[in-house]
Motif scaffolding. Structure first.
Motif, PDB file in Angstrom:
ATOM      1  N   ARG A 123       3.309   6.243   7.651  1.00 14.65           N
ATOM      2  CA  ARG A 123       2.018   4.694   7.482  1.00 14.65           C
ATOM      3  C   ARG A 123       2.548   3.243   8.548  1.00 14.65           C
ATOM      4  NH1 ARG A 123       0.099   5.990   2.673  1.00 14.65           N
ATOM      5  NH2 ARG A 123      -0.623   3.513   2.237  1.00 14.65           N
ATOM      6  N   LEU A 149      10.154   3.731   3.885  1.00 15.98           N
ATOM      7  CA  LEU A 149       8.984   4.012   3.151  1.00 15.98           C
ATOM      8  C   LEU A 149       7.789   3.541   4.164  1.00 15.98           C
ATOM      9  CD1 LEU A 149       7.479   2.923   0.184  1.00 15.98           C
ATOM     10  CD2 LEU A 149       7.536   0.977   1.414  1.00 15.98           C
ATOM     11  N   GLY A 150       7.592   3.339   5.236  1.00 12.67           N
ATOM     12  CA  GLY A 150       6.781   3.808   6.820  1.00 12.67           C
ATOM     13  C   GLY A 150       6.486   4.922   7.267  1.00 12.67           C
ATOM     14  N   TYR A 165      11.679   1.957  -5.273  1.00 15.32           N
ATOM     15  CA  TYR A 165      12.130   2.758  -4.217  1.00 15.32           C
ATOM     16  C   TYR A 165      13.367   2.916  -3.787  1.00 15.32           C
ATOM     17  CZ  TYR A 165      11.308   4.334   0.455  1.00 15.32           C
ATOM     18  OH  TYR A 165      11.408   5.431   1.633  1.00 15.32           O
ATOM     19  N   ALA A 220       0.875   3.784  -3.142  1.00 15.14           N
ATOM     20  CA  ALA A 220       1.124   5.388  -2.414  1.00 15.14           C
ATOM     21  C   ALA A 220       2.219   6.405  -3.209  1.00 15.14           C
ATOM     22  CB  ALA A 220       0.589   6.039  -1.273  1.00 15.14           C
ATOM     23  N   ARG A 221       2.907   5.571  -3.718  1.00 16.38           N
ATOM     24  CA  ARG A 221       4.251   6.413  -4.250  1.00 16.38           C
ATOM     25  C   ARG A 221       4.438   6.047  -5.634  1.00 16.38           C
ATOM     26  NH1 ARG A 221       8.221   8.287  -0.899  1.00 16.38           N
ATOM     27  NH2 ARG A 221       7.880   7.760   0.891  1.00 16.38           N
ATOM     28  N   GLN A 243       0.957  -1.061   0.215  1.00 17.94           N
ATOM     29  CA  GLN A 243      -0.337  -0.242  -0.135  1.00 17.94           C
ATOM     30  C   GLN A 243       0.442   1.097   0.278  1.00 17.94           C
ATOM     31  OE1 GLN A 243      -2.391  -0.888   3.565  1.00 17.94           O
ATOM     32  NE2 GLN A 243      -3.770  -2.360   2.598  1.00 17.94           N
ATOM     33  N   ALA A 244       2.010   0.981   0.760  1.00 18.75           N
ATOM     34  CA  ALA A 244       3.017   2.382   0.639  1.00 18.75           C
ATOM     35  C   ALA A 244       3.359   2.865  -0.507  1.00 18.75           C
ATOM     36  CB  ALA A 244       4.189   2.164   2.032  1.00 18.75           C
TER      37      ALA A 244
END
Length: 280
Positions: A126, A122-123, A99, A75-76, A71-72
């Motif tokens: 989030r 990344l988190g 990423y 989102a990117r 999901q992260a």
């Protein structure tokens, strides 16, 4: 005692709300403790196994954490919605590698295998990362280089065996051995010298290496252009080369870690990582 008037109480509430930090204190669920958790051990394990699966089966215990990572990435704009499915397969590996490269990482740090730094970044905002794995610094065992996590695992295997093991090859050796197909290019991989060992002893050593969290096999000259040795790759080492990641995925799927993806020919043990071994 005289009760305060409604106007006085309202004024007091307004004054409290204007104090520094009052808004944060009055709004539950906004601190880091309220963020969902990504289990790094589970995510890294899935990233080794899922790309080697032929079906849609997921790595046990990893789905919730993998979904948060996907999901992260979504989102990117690095992962299409249809791939947010709880499987850390080849598409998610490629997205995570993109990423990592966007952060300026190269080589082993941009292989698509989640490492601590990239996963935590990344988190941000989030999810929080738990069960963190780090390979540690690079150290020498004789003339060979390995990392401290691998050394600790090797030391424990030697303790179980009651004997010292001699290495034929270490880690971080890109191109150093053409017969290894790149498995030793990264961290977590060793070859153990078996000179003077009987067939039974070779199996006993392989079993001990597996017990502490290595995917390990006895290799013989009939399998490739190499002498007898024991090949071992540390499960969940975040410095693993892509080729070593594939070997570990195959190990979990009951295969021999060779290009032919034949059945596992090593001693049967309950498969677990070094961290799982320590907890057990």
């Amino acid at each position: 005692m005289k009760l305060p008037s409604y106007a006085a109480a309202l004024a007091a509430a307004v004054l409290f709300a204007s104090l520094p930090g009052a808004a944060e204190a009055a709004t539950p669920g906004t601190d880091a403790k309220a963020l969902p958790s990504v289990n790094m051990e589970a995510v890294v394990k899935a990233a080794q196994i899922d790309p080697r699966r032929s079906g849609n089966k997921l790595t046990p215990g990893a789905k919730a954490s993998v979904l948060l990572v996907e999901q992260a990435l979504r989102a990117r704009h690095l992962l299409d919605k249809k791939w947010v499915d709880g499987s850390f397969g080849t598409t998610t590996i490629a997205a995570f590698a993109k990423y990592q490269k966007s952060l300026g990482y190269k080589g082993l740090q941009a292989s698509g295998l989640p490492a601590k730094a990239s996963l935590v970044k990344l988190g941000a905002g989030r999810f929080k990362v738990t069960h963190i794995i780090v390979p540690g610094s690079r150290v020498h065992i004789g003339k060979f280089v390995i990392n401290t996590r691998t050394r600790t695992m090797l030391n424990e295997a030697q303790r179980l065996l009651g004997r010292k093991l001699v290495l034929d090859q270490g880690s971080y050796n890109p191109g150093g051995d053409p017969t290894s197909a790149g498995t030793h290019d990264g961290g977590g991989v060793i070859d153990v010298n078996v000179k003077g060992m009987s067939s039974a002893t070779r199996i006993t050593v392989t079993r001990a290496l597996r017990r502490v969290g290595f995917a390990a096999w006895v290799r013989n000259p009939n399998q490739g252009n190499w002498p007898w040795h024991i090949h071992a790759a540390a499960i969940n080492d975040t410095d693993l080369s892509s080729q070593a990641q594939h070997q570990i995925g195959d190990y979990y799927l009951g295969q021999n870690g060779l290009a032919n993806r034949g059945p596992d020919d090593g001693p049967k043990v309950t498969i677990h990582t070094w961290e799982e071994y320590k907890r057990a």
